[in-house]
Design a protein around this motif. Sequence first.
Motif, PDB file in Angstrom:
ATOM      1  N   ASP A   5       0.603  -1.437   0.098  1.00 24.26           N
ATOM      2  CA  ASP A   5      -0.228  -0.015  -0.004  1.00 24.26           C
ATOM      3  C   ASP A   5       0.788   1.280   0.095  1.00 24.26           C
ATOM      4  OD1 ASP A   5       1.314  -0.212   2.230  1.00 24.26           O
ATOM      5  OD2 ASP A   5      -1.099  -0.079   3.385  1.00 24.26           O
ATOM      6  N   GLY A   6       2.332   1.076  -0.500  1.00 21.59           N
ATOM      7  CA  GLY A   6       3.147   1.681  -0.757  1.00 21.59           C
ATOM      8  C   GLY A   6       4.011   2.369   0.469  1.00 21.59           C
ATOM      9  N   SER A   7       3.105   2.086   1.681  1.00 22.75           N
ATOM     10  CA  SER A   7       3.757   2.157   3.404  1.00 22.75           C
ATOM     11  C   SER A   7       5.218   1.801   3.934  1.00 22.75           C
ATOM     12  CB  SER A   7       2.907   1.978   3.987  1.00 22.75           C
ATOM     13  OG  SER A   7       2.392   0.800   4.668  1.00 22.75           O
ATOM     14  N   ASN A   8       5.439   0.966   2.857  1.00 23.14           N
ATOM     15  CA  ASN A   8       6.909  -0.417   2.662  1.00 23.14           C
ATOM     16  C   ASN A   8       6.323  -1.240   3.946  1.00 23.14           C
ATOM     17  OD1 ASN A   8       9.236  -0.129   1.853  1.00 23.14           O
ATOM     18  ND2 ASN A   8      10.240   0.775   3.763  1.00 23.14           N
ATOM     19  N   HIS A   9       5.681  -2.040   3.870  1.00 23.02           N
ATOM     20  CA  HIS A   9       4.686  -3.439   3.545  1.00 23.02           C
ATOM     21  C   HIS A   9       4.209  -3.856   3.564  1.00 23.02           C
ATOM     22  CE1 HIS A   9       4.642  -0.135   7.900  1.00 23.02           C
ATOM     23  NE2 HIS A   9       4.171  -1.800   8.689  1.00 23.02           N
ATOM     24  N   ILE A  10       4.259  -5.214   3.183  1.00 22.78           N
ATOM     25  CA  ILE A  10       3.664  -6.484   2.604  1.00 22.78           C
ATOM     26  C   ILE A  10       2.252  -7.488   2.674  1.00 22.78           C
ATOM     27  CG2 ILE A  10       5.978  -6.526   1.105  1.00 22.78           C
ATOM     28  CD1 ILE A  10       6.373  -8.982   2.404  1.00 22.78           C
ATOM     29  N   TYR A  11       1.337  -7.262   2.441  1.00 16.75           N
ATOM     30  CA  TYR A  11       0.037  -8.500   2.740  1.00 16.75           C
ATOM     31  C   TYR A  11      -0.018  -9.597   2.287  1.00 16.75           C
ATOM     32  CZ  TYR A  11      -0.224  -3.655   5.162  1.00 16.75           C
ATOM     33  OH  TYR A  11      -0.029  -2.486   5.664  1.00 16.75           O
ATOM     34  N   SER A  12       0.492 -10.499   2.606  1.00 14.94           N
ATOM     35  CA  SER A  12      -0.036 -12.142   2.001  1.00 14.94           C
ATOM     36  C   SER A  12      -2.141 -12.131   2.215  1.00 14.94           C
ATOM     37  CB  SER A  12       0.513 -13.326   2.986  1.00 14.94           C
ATOM     38  OG  SER A  12       2.107 -13.052   3.417  1.00 14.94           O
ATOM     39  N   ALA A  13      -2.034 -11.971   0.957  1.00 19.98           N
ATOM     40  CA  ALA A  13      -3.571 -12.362   1.425  1.00 19.98           C
ATOM     41  C   ALA A  13      -3.771 -13.876  -0.397  1.00 19.98           C
ATOM     42  CB  ALA A  13      -4.031 -11.024   0.001  1.00 19.98           C
ATOM     43  N   GLN A  14      -5.083 -14.042  -0.501  1.00 21.84           N
ATOM     44  CA  GLN A  14      -5.808 -15.315  -1.183  1.00 21.84           C
ATOM     45  C   GLN A  14      -6.768 -13.581  -2.208  1.00 21.84           C
ATOM     46  OE1 GLN A  14      -7.251 -18.447   0.158  1.00 21.84           O
ATOM     47  NE2 GLN A  14      -9.020 -18.177  -0.931  1.00 21.84           N
ATOM     48  N   LEU A  15      -6.635 -14.349  -3.393  1.00 20.79           N
ATOM     49  CA  LEU A  15      -7.290 -13.449  -4.405  1.00 20.79           C
ATOM     50  C   LEU A  15      -8.771 -13.999  -4.387  1.00 20.79           C
ATOM     51  CD1 LEU A  15      -7.480 -11.450  -7.089  1.00 20.79           C
ATOM     52  CD2 LEU A  15      -6.510 -13.819  -8.355  1.00 20.79           C
ATOM     53  N   GLU A  16      -9.573 -13.862  -4.475  1.00 24.40           N
ATOM     54  CA  GLU A  16     -11.130 -14.845  -4.195  1.00 24.40           C
ATOM     55  C   GLU A  16     -11.555 -14.048  -5.370  1.00 24.40           C
ATOM     56  OE1 GLU A  16     -12.987 -12.538  -0.662  1.00 24.40           O
ATOM     57  OE2 GLU A  16     -12.349 -14.665   0.233  1.00 24.40           O
ATOM     58  N   GLY A  17     -11.370 -12.951  -6.346  1.00 24.51           N
ATOM     59  CA  GLY A  17     -12.054 -12.649  -7.392  1.00 24.51           C
ATOM     60  C   GLY A  17     -11.621 -11.755  -8.464  1.00 24.51           C
ATOM     61  N   LEU A  18     -12.107 -11.278  -9.499  1.00 27.46           N
ATOM     62  CA  LEU A  18     -10.825 -11.259 -11.059  1.00 27.46           C
ATOM     63  C   LEU A  18     -11.960 -10.906 -11.985  1.00 27.46           C
ATOM     64  CD1 LEU A  18      -8.975  -9.725 -11.445  1.00 27.46           C
ATOM     65  CD2 LEU A  18      -8.073 -12.190 -11.940  1.00 27.46           C
ATOM     66  N   ASP A  19     -11.949 -10.288 -12.222  1.00 30.16           N
ATOM     67  CA  ASP A  19     -12.448  -9.283 -13.867  1.00 30.16           C
ATOM     68  C   ASP A  19     -11.756  -8.503 -14.942  1.00 30.16           C
ATOM     69  OD1 ASP A  19     -13.590  -7.438 -12.961  1.00 30.16           O
ATOM     70  OD2 ASP A  19     -15.632  -7.910 -12.293  1.00 30.16           O
ATOM     71  N   LYS A  20     -12.014  -8.452 -15.862  1.00 24.91           N
ATOM     72  CA  LYS A  20     -11.419  -7.097 -16.715  1.00 24.91           C
ATOM     73  C   LYS A  20     -11.153  -5.889 -15.626  1.00 24.91           C
ATOM     74  CE  LYS A  20     -12.940  -8.599 -21.346  1.00 24.91           C
ATOM     75  NZ  LYS A  20     -13.597  -8.525 -22.391  1.00 24.91           N
ATOM     76  N   LYS A  21     -12.405  -5.418 -14.339  1.00 21.59           N
ATOM     77  CA  LYS A  21     -12.278  -4.071 -14.476  1.00 21.59           C
ATOM     78  C   LYS A  21     -11.482  -4.166 -12.941  1.00 21.59           C
ATOM     79  CE  LYS A  21     -14.945  -1.908 -17.959  1.00 21.59           C
ATOM     80  NZ  LYS A  21     -16.226  -0.025 -17.375  1.00 21.59           N
ATOM     81  N   THR A  22     -12.123  -5.089 -11.687  1.00 14.37           N
ATOM     82  CA  THR A  22     -11.682  -4.986 -10.679  1.00 14.37           C
ATOM     83  C   THR A  22     -10.875  -6.724  -9.932  1.00 14.37           C
ATOM     84  OG1 THR A  22     -13.670  -6.252  -9.963  1.00 14.37           O
ATOM     85  CG2 THR A  22     -13.554  -3.536 -10.163  1.00 14.37           C
ATOM     86  N   ALA A  23     -10.430  -6.332  -9.081  1.00 14.97           N
ATOM     87  CA  ALA A  23      -9.821  -7.525  -8.002  1.00 14.97           C
ATOM     88  C   ALA A  23     -10.316  -7.541  -6.804  1.00 14.97           C
ATOM     89  CB  ALA A  23      -8.875  -7.678  -8.438  1.00 14.97           C
ATOM     90  N   VAL A  24     -10.775  -8.950  -6.217  1.00 17.13           N
ATOM     91  CA  VAL A  24     -11.246  -8.803  -4.347  1.00 17.13           C
ATOM     92  C   VAL A  24     -10.279 -10.101  -4.375  1.00 17.13           C
ATOM     93  CG1 VAL A  24     -12.584  -9.458  -2.879  1.00 17.13           C
ATOM     94  CG2 VAL A  24     -13.325  -8.673  -5.435  1.00 17.13           C
ATOM     95  N   ALA A  25     -10.110  -8.949  -2.975  1.00 19.15           N
ATOM     96  CA  ALA A  25      -8.879 -10.043  -2.433  1.00 19.15           C
ATOM     97  C   ALA A  25      -8.700 -10.128  -1.246  1.00 19.15           C
ATOM     98  CB  ALA A  25      -7.346  -9.912  -2.228  1.00 19.15           C
ATOM     99  N   LYS A  26      -8.914 -11.371  -0.215  1.00 18.49           N
ATOM    100  CA  LYS A  26      -8.939 -11.425   1.523  1.00 18.49           C
ATOM    101  C   LYS A  26      -7.510 -11.125   1.589  1.00 18.49           C
ATOM    102  CE  LYS A  26     -10.474 -14.018   5.248  1.00 18.49           C
ATOM    103  NZ  LYS A  26     -11.477 -15.383   5.720  1.00 18.49           N
ATOM    104  N   VAL A  27      -7.300  -9.686   3.056  1.00 19.91           N
ATOM    105  CA  VAL A  27      -5.411  -9.924   3.467  1.00 19.91           C
ATOM    106  C   VAL A  27      -5.719 -10.733   4.363  1.00 19.91           C
ATOM    107  CG1 VAL A  27      -4.042  -8.383   4.622  1.00 19.91           C
ATOM    108  CG2 VAL A  27      -6.249  -7.441   2.848  1.00 19.91           C
TER     109      VAL A  27
END
Length: 223
Positions: free
Chosen positions: A24-46
Amino acid sequence: MSEDAAHHLRVLRMAPGQPIELFDGSNHIYSAQLEGLDKKTAVAKVMAGELADRESPLHLHLGQVMSRGEKMEFTIQKSIELGVNVITPLFSERCGVKLEGERLAKKIQQWQKIAIGACEQCGRNSVPLIRDAMTLEDWCAEPADGLKLNLHPRARQSINTLALPVESIRLLIGPEGGLSAPEIDMTSRQGFTDILLGPRVLRTETTALTAITALQVRFGDLG
């Protein structure tokens, strides 16, 4: 996530259910799982986040006189991969780019998107800033800590002769036609040190990346 992030995930051929890494630009990383993906949006669970500092100990501010078309985009993308922290697009006497008003504002926004994409590509967690464009004279006159360097084909110093340690550098890269004699005199009055990269004349985009690489090897985290 944004449309650009969704596009990046599609390029990587990611699918729902797969693990991904977010920042997110704060010098942190987040492990997540991709839950949804289409042409314009993506949804992930952090799942979890942690500090992951991947920034160089050398703070680099690139003042790049704007070059035409894809050359400027290439310079921005690759300099960020090499660890530049701030980029200021500059107008100079021999600058071949004529942008102003809304067209210039849109170009700055486009370059900032390129910066984000470069971070996604190289794994940086802190997104460098693409500043508003300004004149060479105004940029050189800004107060700044650390070294101020200007590439010049007749300079007597090289990067390897600069004294250690160095934590912050302002690096000026001129246009394709080079800086004019009055502009070179102005940079000297503003405290810039002329340095030489080598015996060959390089294109402006090659000059920027070569200089950044050499500075990171000597003062930063490459090599």
